[in-house]
Design a protein around this motif. Structure first.
Motif, short mmCIF file in Angstrom:
data_model
loop_
_atom_site.label_atom_id
_atom_site.label_comp_id
_atom_site.label_asym_id
_atom_site.label_seq_id
_atom_site.Cartn_x
_atom_site.Cartn_y
_atom_site.Cartn_z
N GLY A 118 -2.37 -11.21 -2.95
CA GLY A 118 -2.43 -9.75 -2.90
C GLY A 118 -3.39 -9.25 -1.83
N VAL A 119 -4.54 -9.93 -1.73
CA VAL A 119 -5.52 -9.56 -0.70
C VAL A 119 -4.93 -9.77 0.68
N LYS A 120 -4.26 -10.90 0.87
CA LYS A 120 -3.65 -11.20 2.17
C LYS A 120 -2.56 -10.19 2.49
N GLU A 121 -1.77 -9.82 1.48
CA GLU A 121 -0.67 -8.88 1.68
C GLU A 121 -1.20 -7.51 2.08
N ARG A 122 -2.35 -7.12 1.52
CA ARG A 122 -2.91 -5.79 1.78
C ARG A 122 -3.84 -5.76 2.98
N LEU B 282 6.30 -4.15 5.01
CA LEU B 282 5.92 -3.60 3.70
C LEU B 282 5.47 -2.15 3.89
N LYS B 283 5.86 -1.29 2.95
CA LYS B 283 5.54 0.13 3.05
C LYS B 283 4.33 0.46 2.18
N TRP B 284 3.47 1.34 2.72
CA TRP B 284 2.22 1.68 2.04
C TRP B 284 1.99 3.19 2.05
N ARG B 285 1.21 3.62 1.08
CA ARG B 285 0.83 5.03 0.96
C ARG B 285 -0.69 5.10 0.78
N ARG B 286 -1.34 5.93 1.62
CA ARG B 286 -2.79 6.05 1.52
C ARG B 286 -3.21 7.51 1.47
N PRO B 287 -3.47 8.05 0.29
CA PRO B 287 -3.98 9.42 0.17
C PRO B 287 -5.46 9.45 0.55
N PRO C 269 -6.75 5.32 -3.87
CA PRO C 269 -6.66 4.02 -3.20
C PRO C 269 -5.31 3.80 -2.53
N LEU C 270 -5.29 2.84 -1.64
CA LEU C 270 -4.08 2.39 -0.99
C LEU C 270 -3.12 1.79 -2.02
N THR C 271 -1.82 2.15 -1.94
CA THR C 271 -0.84 1.63 -2.88
C THR C 271 0.47 1.32 -2.15
N PRO C 272 1.25 0.37 -2.68
CA PRO C 272 2.60 0.15 -2.12
C PRO C 272 3.43 1.41 -2.31
N SER C 273 4.43 1.58 -1.47
CA SER C 273 5.22 2.81 -1.52
C SER C 273 6.67 2.55 -1.16
N ALA C 274 7.53 3.41 -1.65
CA ALA C 274 8.94 3.36 -1.26
C ALA C 274 9.15 4.07 0.07
N GLY C 275 8.07 4.68 0.60
CA GLY C 275 8.18 5.45 1.83
C GLY C 275 7.92 6.91 1.55
N PRO C 276 7.89 7.77 2.57
CA PRO C 276 7.57 9.19 2.37
C PRO C 276 8.57 9.90 1.47
N GLN C 277 9.76 9.33 1.33
CA GLN C 277 10.76 9.99 0.48
C GLN C 277 10.41 9.93 -0.99
N ASP C 278 9.33 9.20 -1.36
CA ASP C 278 8.99 9.11 -2.77
C ASP C 278 8.26 10.35 -3.27
N LEU C 279 8.00 11.31 -2.38
CA LEU C 279 7.34 12.55 -2.80
C LEU C 279 8.25 13.74 -2.56
N PRO C 280 8.40 14.61 -3.55
CA PRO C 280 9.34 15.73 -3.43
C PRO C 280 8.97 16.73 -2.36
N GLU C 281 7.67 16.87 -2.02
CA GLU C 281 7.30 17.90 -1.05
C GLU C 281 7.88 17.64 0.34
N PHE C 282 8.31 16.41 0.58
CA PHE C 282 8.93 16.14 1.87
C PHE C 282 10.29 16.81 2.02
N SER C 283 10.91 17.12 0.89
CA SER C 283 12.26 17.67 0.95
C SER C 283 12.31 19.04 1.61
N GLY C 284 11.19 19.77 1.60
CA GLY C 284 11.20 21.10 2.17
C GLY C 284 10.56 21.19 3.54
N ASN C 285 10.28 20.06 4.16
CA ASN C 285 9.61 20.06 5.45
C ASN C 285 10.40 19.26 6.48
N ASN C 286 10.34 19.71 7.69
CA ASN C 286 10.90 18.94 8.80
C ASN C 286 9.75 18.30 9.56
#
Length: 209
Positions: free
Chosen positions: A58-62, A158-163, A167-184
């Motif tokens: 896990g450490v190596k992956e991150r 590998l996809k990651w999300r960092r707010p 903390p840093l977490t694995p992610s499905a990509g930016p599409q995993d958050l609904p607020e992206f749907s209303g922005n270009n």
């Protein structure tokens, strides 16, 4: 009359067969107990080794993902610019940056999203107000830029999300958050200002650590 009974030595009166049987049972029981204890500790060692192996993996992956970060810094005009940095020795791709730009006198910032196709290794990019907007004058030149979340793909795809506040977490990509749907998103593949900012990336002093 019968004479007095002769007392046999204890060695002759002792039941050696019974003794041997009891001794065999005790030895077998001891062997089973030893085997059980050995098996228990061997199992615990195996479990600990597996847990350590998973932790190391896990450490190596991150490792690379942990070297990608963002922050804000003050500019000479009084505004605040966002900064995106990659301290790893490999590029990261598909970098989405979501944040807010707050002009002087305002309390609520306006949201923005930019897409950087490739963030070079060992480099940092400045994201001032005239770069993060879809138009150069969308935000005031001295607006305060705050990066809230970044999404990116590392060298292993590998996809990651960092707010900024979690903390840093694995992610499905930016599409995993609904607020992206209303922005270009404003991408550096068609935004000249953003492309110039990426091209002007500055090298970092320490990388790969």
């Amino acid at each position: 009359m019968a004479g007095p009974e002769t007392v046999r030595p204890w060695r002759q009166r002792f039941d050696w067969a019974l003794y041997a049987t009891v001794l065999s049972v005790l030895v077998a029981a001891g062997g089973l107990a030893f085997t059980g204890v050995s098996t228990y500790y061997a199992t615990q060692v195996a479990i600990d080794q597996l847990a350590q192996s998973r932790e190391d993996a896990g450490v190596k992956e991150r490792r690379q993902a942990s070297m990608v970060s963002a922050w804000s810094e003050r500019q000479t005009n009084g505004g605040i610019s966002g900064v995106l940095a990659n301290r790893s020795l490999d590029p990261v791709t598909a970098v989405y940056v979501k944040g807010t730009a707050t002009s002087p006198g305002e309390t609520d910032g306006q949201s923005f999203i930019v897409l950087i196709e490739t963030l070079p290794p060992c480099s940092m990019i400045s994201l001032p107000a005239n770069v993060v907007g879809r138009k150069a004058d969308e935000f005031a030149a001295d607006a305060r830029i705050r990066v809230e979340t970044i999404w990116f793909r590392d060298a292993q795809s590998l996809k990651w999300r960092r707010p900024s506040d979690a903390p840093l977490t694995p992610s499905a990509g930016p599409q995993d958050l609904p607020e992206f749907s209303g922005n270009n998103s404003n991408g550096n593949d068609f935004s000249i200002r953003l492309a110039e900012a990426v091209a002007a990336a500055k090298p970092m002093a320490k990388c790969g650590e």
